[in-house]
Design a protein around this motif. Structure first.
Motif, PDB file in Angstrom:
ATOM      1  N   HIS A  50       5.378   7.290 -20.331  1.00  0.00           N
ATOM      2  CA  HIS A  50       5.927   8.147 -21.382  1.00  0.00           C
ATOM      3  C   HIS A  50       4.830   8.802 -22.203  1.00  0.00           C
ATOM      4  N   GLY A  51       3.733   8.085 -22.414  1.00  0.00           N
ATOM      5  CA  GLY A  51       2.601   8.676 -23.123  1.00  0.00           C
ATOM      6  C   GLY A  51       1.996   9.838 -22.351  1.00  0.00           C
ATOM      7  N   ALA A  52       1.828   9.667 -21.045  1.00  0.00           N
ATOM      8  CA  ALA A  52       1.267  10.737 -20.215  1.00  0.00           C
ATOM      9  C   ALA A  52       2.201  11.952 -20.186  1.00  0.00           C
ATOM     10  N   LEU A  53       3.500  11.702 -20.063  1.00  0.00           N
ATOM     11  CA  LEU A  53       4.458  12.805 -20.069  1.00  0.00           C
ATOM     12  C   LEU A  53       4.465  13.527 -21.420  1.00  0.00           C
ATOM     13  N   THR A  54       4.393  12.756 -22.494  1.00  0.00           N
ATOM     14  CA  THR A  54       4.342  13.354 -23.830  1.00  0.00           C
ATOM     15  C   THR A  54       3.102  14.213 -23.986  1.00  0.00           C
ATOM     16  N   GLY A 106      -5.956  -9.821 -12.527  1.00  0.00           N
ATOM     17  CA  GLY A 106      -5.317  -9.243 -11.347  1.00  0.00           C
ATOM     18  C   GLY A 106      -3.810  -9.117 -11.459  1.00  0.00           C
ATOM     19  N   THR A 107      -3.269  -9.212 -12.668  1.00  0.00           N
ATOM     20  CA  THR A 107      -1.818  -9.140 -12.850  1.00  0.00           C
ATOM     21  C   THR A 107      -1.380  -7.947 -13.688  1.00  0.00           C
ATOM     22  N   ALA A 108      -2.252  -6.998 -13.902  1.00  0.00           N
ATOM     23  CA  ALA A 108      -1.905  -5.826 -14.710  1.00  0.00           C
ATOM     24  C   ALA A 108      -0.870  -4.969 -13.991  1.00  0.00           C
ATOM     25  N   ARG A 109      -0.094  -4.259 -14.766  1.00  0.00           N
ATOM     26  CA  ARG A 109       0.861  -3.310 -14.187  1.00  0.00           C
ATOM     27  C   ARG A 109       0.969  -2.103 -15.104  1.00  0.00           C
ATOM     28  N   PHE A 110       1.357  -1.005 -14.516  1.00  0.00           N
ATOM     29  CA  PHE A 110       1.560   0.219 -15.283  1.00  0.00           C
ATOM     30  C   PHE A 110       2.889   0.083 -16.019  1.00  0.00           C
ATOM     31  N   LYS A 141       2.226  -5.595  -9.367  1.00  0.00           N
ATOM     32  CA  LYS A 141       0.829  -5.687  -9.803  1.00  0.00           C
ATOM     33  C   LYS A 141       0.116  -4.392  -9.436  1.00  0.00           C
ATOM     34  N   ALA A 142      -0.741  -3.938 -10.326  1.00  0.00           N
ATOM     35  CA  ALA A 142      -1.548  -2.755 -10.048  1.00  0.00           C
ATOM     36  C   ALA A 142      -2.932  -3.194  -9.588  1.00  0.00           C
ATOM     37  N   GLU A 143      -3.459  -2.502  -8.583  1.00  0.00           N
ATOM     38  CA  GLU A 143      -4.819  -2.804  -8.156  1.00  0.00           C
ATOM     39  C   GLU A 143      -5.780  -2.443  -9.283  1.00  0.00           C
ATOM     40  N   LYS A 144      -6.905  -3.140  -9.327  1.00  0.00           N
ATOM     41  CA  LYS A 144      -7.869  -2.918 -10.404  1.00  0.00           C
ATOM     42  C   LYS A 144      -8.430  -1.500 -10.387  1.00  0.00           C
ATOM     43  N   LEU A 189      -7.135  16.243 -15.236  1.00  0.00           N
ATOM     44  CA  LEU A 189      -7.261  14.806 -15.450  1.00  0.00           C
ATOM     45  C   LEU A 189      -5.898  14.186 -15.739  1.00  0.00           C
ATOM     46  N   LEU A 190      -5.112  14.862 -16.561  1.00  0.00           N
ATOM     47  CA  LEU A 190      -3.802  14.331 -16.926  1.00  0.00           C
ATOM     48  C   LEU A 190      -2.846  14.294 -15.738  1.00  0.00           C
ATOM     49  N   VAL A 191      -2.936  15.273 -14.852  1.00  0.00           N
ATOM     50  CA  VAL A 191      -2.084  15.269 -13.654  1.00  0.00           C
ATOM     51  C   VAL A 191      -2.444  14.088 -12.755  1.00  0.00           C
ATOM     52  N   VAL A 192      -3.731  13.791 -12.628  1.00  0.00           N
ATOM     53  CA  VAL A 192      -4.151  12.629 -11.837  1.00  0.00           C
ATOM     54  C   VAL A 192      -3.634  11.342 -12.492  1.00  0.00           C
ATOM     55  N   ILE A 193      -3.804  11.239 -13.815  1.00  0.00           N
ATOM     56  CA  ILE A 193      -3.306  10.066 -14.546  1.00  0.00           C
ATOM     57  C   ILE A 193      -1.802   9.919 -14.340  1.00  0.00           C
ATOM     58  N   LEU A 194      -1.084  10.997 -14.558  1.00  0.00           N
ATOM     59  CA  LEU A 194       0.370  10.967 -14.450  1.00  0.00           C
ATOM     60  C   LEU A 194       0.812  10.614 -13.030  1.00  0.00           C
ATOM     61  N   GLY A 195       0.123  11.161 -12.045  1.00  0.00           N
ATOM     62  CA  GLY A 195       0.452  10.851 -10.659  1.00  0.00           C
ATOM     63  C   GLY A 195       0.264   9.375 -10.347  1.00  0.00           C
ATOM     64  N   LEU A 196      -0.856   8.815 -10.776  1.00  0.00           N
ATOM     65  CA  LEU A 196      -1.117   7.392 -10.527  1.00  0.00           C
ATOM     66  C   LEU A 196      -0.088   6.509 -11.228  1.00  0.00           C
ATOM     67  N   VAL A 197       0.164   6.808 -12.494  1.00  0.00           N
ATOM     68  CA  VAL A 197       1.107   5.975 -13.250  1.00  0.00           C
ATOM     69  C   VAL A 197       2.511   6.099 -12.678  1.00  0.00           C
ATOM     70  N   TYR A 198       2.905   7.311 -12.301  1.00  0.00           N
ATOM     71  CA  TYR A 198       4.261   7.517 -11.788  1.00  0.00           C
ATOM     72  C   TYR A 198       4.466   6.822 -10.442  1.00  0.00           C
ATOM     73  N   VAL A 199       3.504   6.964  -9.560  1.00  0.00           N
ATOM     74  CA  VAL A 199       3.639   6.391  -8.220  1.00  0.00           C
ATOM     75  C   VAL A 199       3.588   4.857  -8.264  1.00  0.00           C
ATOM     76  N   LYS A 200       2.749   4.309  -9.122  1.00  0.00           N
ATOM     77  CA  LYS A 200       2.537   2.857  -9.148  1.00  0.00           C
ATOM     78  C   LYS A 200       3.386   2.141 -10.197  1.00  0.00           C
TER      79      LYS A 200
END
Length: 117
Positions: free
Chosen positions: A43-47, A33-37, A93-96, A77-88
């Motif tokens: 940077h990987g998603a943006l690349t 329960g301690t993971a974080r983006f 801590k990131a939710e599971k 899919l990448l836009v969703v990934i990028l949105g989640l990573v950018y916002v969080k």
């Protein structure tokens, strides 16, 4: 043109390695329960986004056929990934759920790239 396309494919692979590697290094922390983006994921998603767009343009310019439906699905899919990573990205801590979703969508993006012909 072929060499340039291969250079951008390599950069695209580096981006996905950064995104997936950032996720995989946090797997143990996710179960605790301690993971974080981390920045590697962002940077990987943006690349991936930039090199993917360049690859589409280079392939079209070279006269290669581009499957626009496949590219559209991968980009969605990448836009969703990028949105989640950018916002969080700044949260302690990131939710599971969202964290696991990023890993699942990244894996799906890889399999779409490899298996969709």
């Amino acid at each position: 043109m072929g060499v340039l396309i291969h250079v951008f494919v390599g950069l695209h692979i580096i981006g996905i390695a950064s995104l997936l590697g950032g996720f995989l290094t946090q797997m143990k922390a996710m179960s605790a329960g301690t993971a974080r983006f981390n920045p590697a994921m962002l940077h990987g998603a943006l690349t991936m986004l930039v090199t993917g767009a360049v690859l589409v343009g280079l392939n079209q310019a070279d006269g290669n056929t581009v499957d626009h439906l496949k590219i559209g699905v991968k980009m969605a899919l990448l836009v969703v990934i990028l949105g989640l990573v950018y916002v969080k990205r700044d949260e302690e801590k990131a939710e599971k759920g969202p964290f696991a979703l990023v890993g699942a969508l990244t894996t799906a993006n890889i399999f779409i790239a490899v298996l969709w012909t």
